[in-house]
Design a protein around this motif. Structure first.
Motif, PDB file in Angstrom:
ATOM      1  N   GLU A 163       0.833  -1.216   0.000  1.00  0.00           N
ATOM      2  CA  GLU A 163       0.000   0.000   0.000  1.00  0.00           C
ATOM      3  C   GLU A 163       0.861   1.257   0.000  1.00  0.00           C
ATOM      4  OE1 GLU A 163      -3.419  -0.442   2.932  1.00  0.00           O
ATOM      5  OE2 GLU A 163      -2.247  -2.243   3.357  1.00  0.00           O
ATOM      6  N   TYR A 164       1.969   1.215   0.752  1.00  0.00           N
ATOM      7  CA  TYR A 164       2.896   2.349   0.855  1.00  0.00           C
ATOM      8  C   TYR A 164       4.167   1.849   1.542  1.00  0.00           C
ATOM      9  CZ  TYR A 164       0.698   2.273   5.479  1.00  0.00           C
ATOM     10  OH  TYR A 164       0.193   1.867   6.695  1.00  0.00           O
ATOM     11  N   GLY A 213      -0.532  -2.247   7.398  1.00  0.00           N
ATOM     12  CA  GLY A 213      -1.465  -1.413   6.639  1.00  0.00           C
ATOM     13  C   GLY A 213      -2.896  -1.752   6.957  1.00  0.00           C
ATOM     14  N   THR A 214      -3.747  -1.803   5.931  1.00  0.00           N
ATOM     15  CA  THR A 214      -5.178  -2.062   6.157  1.00  0.00           C
ATOM     16  C   THR A 214      -5.559  -3.520   5.969  1.00  0.00           C
ATOM     17  OG1 THR A 214      -5.646  -1.474   3.854  1.00  0.00           O
ATOM     18  CG2 THR A 214      -5.857   0.281   5.496  1.00  0.00           C
ATOM     19  N   LYS A 313       3.299  10.758   1.484  1.00  0.00           N
ATOM     20  CA  LYS A 313       1.928  10.772   2.023  1.00  0.00           C
ATOM     21  C   LYS A 313       1.819  11.650   3.268  1.00  0.00           C
ATOM     22  CE  LYS A 313      -0.348   6.692   2.220  1.00  0.00           C
ATOM     23  NZ  LYS A 313      -1.345   6.675   1.137  1.00  0.00           N
ATOM     24  N   ALA A 355      -2.644   8.365  11.551  1.00  0.00           N
ATOM     25  CA  ALA A 355      -2.586   7.337  10.495  1.00  0.00           C
ATOM     26  C   ALA A 355      -3.911   6.579  10.401  1.00  0.00           C
ATOM     27  CB  ALA A 355      -1.433   6.377  10.756  1.00  0.00           C
ATOM     28  N   TRP A 360      -4.958   4.508   6.965  1.00  0.00           N
ATOM     29  CA  TRP A 360      -3.742   3.796   6.561  1.00  0.00           C
ATOM     30  C   TRP A 360      -3.436   2.595   7.441  1.00  0.00           C
ATOM     31  CZ3 TRP A 360      -0.967   9.153   6.505  1.00  0.00           C
ATOM     32  CH2 TRP A 360      -1.377   9.864   5.370  1.00  0.00           C
TER      33      TRP A 360
END
Length: 381
Positions: A163-164, A213-214, A313, A355, A360
């Motif tokens: 995701e990042y 992440g998610t 981000k 976050a 995120w």
């Protein structure tokens, strides 16, 4: 600095560096002849890259058998291990072979024993598993009785599920070191170990949350950029493992005399170059940057925003230097004009809550961070 003075400075540095290299070679030859160098190791550093190119590096040195730390190690034992890390016997100008999936690449160690591979003639397709294992082998014979000198290194190539990415400073961001107070930093570094160096409360759970992440699958890569010397690589890696902070490439620097500088590389230039190297080699994702206000992380991250627009981000800065607050707030305003928000946070929970608000990380992981902080505070009372 005038051009004439600059040239004189370079001539002096070149002369001093050639003496340093000569003494190093003599020391190594005498050490081998007297049997002081009994075995050699390849010290690999975690690499990274993309599906078309990977970057990995390491160092070939005398094996001084530093070993792992324990909770019961005394300050004297910690000092002895740190002494061994810094009093390295480097092995220059020897061939190292890297292999992966039946392909081979060869490079030479430099004058300080370091080697690096920038592999571009192979494809590393994105899979559901991000870590690739490379074999490393010393080809040349340095010792009469040497045996095989081999090692493995992990190389991170992002999966389809990333995701990042996250790039973090270490000193005074993950763990208090007093990086702005020289003697305190020296004492902490040389007399402590991975167990006695306690990270800021909530850091491990927060970095785990970012890695997950998610989707909860720990696919988001973490990179650690520090001005600490490469001599501390195994120590810092051990610190991450002991405190359950997700592993990732550690980007450190070589200290000491070089051809161009009395102390190799400035803090600012080193960190900026390493962060931007990560951005270039992991081109398809955006990053969350984490640092502190004590050692120019805001200034470095501002340059990154300018050089790689649209790739950052969020920036979380642990506020540790009150005297720099005005400067940092000005940088914060400049970043906002460039479309990036930098948050000055007093603790990890503040960053985690932001976050979460941005979508995120998962709420369940924020609860772990709060619990970790609560537990840490109760242990200190």
């Amino acid at each position: 600095m005038s051009l004439k003075f600059y040239r004189i400075k370079l001539q002096i540095l070149s002369f001093l560096y050639s003496i340093k290299l000569f003494l190093s070679k003599v020391k190594l030859r005498i050490g081998i002849a007297l049997g002081l160098v009994k075995s050699i190791i390849i010290m690999p550093y975690i690499g990274f890259g993309n599906e078309k190119e990977v970057y990995l590096l390491g160092r070939v040195i005398r094996n001084r058998d530093v070993g792992s730390a324990t909770k019961d190690d005394s300050s004297f034992k910690n000092f002895k291990k740190m002494y061994k890390r810094f009093m390295t016997w480097k092995i220059p100008n020897v061939r190292i072979r890297a292999s992966f999936e039946g392909k081979y690449w060869t490079t030479l160690t430099d004058e300080e024993g370091y080697f690096e591979f920038q592999i571009k003639d192979h494809s590393f397709p994105k899979t559901d598993y991000s870590w690739k294992v490379f074999e490393l082998e010393l080809i040349d014979q340095v010792l009469t009785i040497q045996g095989e000198v081999k090692s493995e290194t992990n190389v991170f190539v992002p999966t389809k599920l990333v995701e990042y990415g996250i790039i973090s400073d270490v000193d005074d961001t993950i763990v208090p070191t007093g990086a702005t107070r020289f003697w305190e930093m020296v004492k902490t570094t040389f007399l402590g170990n991975a167990y006695s160096r306690i990270p800021f409360s909530g850091v491990a759970a927060f970095y785990q949350a970012l890695a997950k992440g998610t989707d909860g699958k720990e696919n988001n890569p973490l990179f650690y950029v520090s001005s600490s010397p490469w001599n501390l690589y195994d120590f810092l890696l051990e610190l991450l493992v002991v405190h359950q902070i997700p592993k990732g490439p550690l980007m450190l620097r070589d200290l000491g005399l070089s051809r161009e500088q009395f102390i190799a590389g400035s803090h600012f230039d080193h960190k900026l170059n390493q962060v931007e190297k990560i951005f270039r080699l992991i081109p398809d994702i955006s990053f969350i940057l984490i640092g502190d206000s004590g050692q120019y992380d805001p200034e470095i991250y501002l340059e990154v925003i300018k050089d790689f627009p649209g790739r950052v981000k969020r920036i979380y800065i642990r506020h540790v230097a009150e005297k720099r607050k005005e400067e940092v707030l000005q940088i914060q305003a400049t970043m906002l004009q460039l479309g990036v928000q930098m948050l000055l946070v007093s603790d990890t929970v503040e960053a985690a809550e932001d976050a979460l608000a941005q979508g995120w990380i998962r709420e369940v992981d924020v609860q772990y961070i709060i619990e970790e902080k609560r537990e840490s505070l109760s242990n200190h009372h």
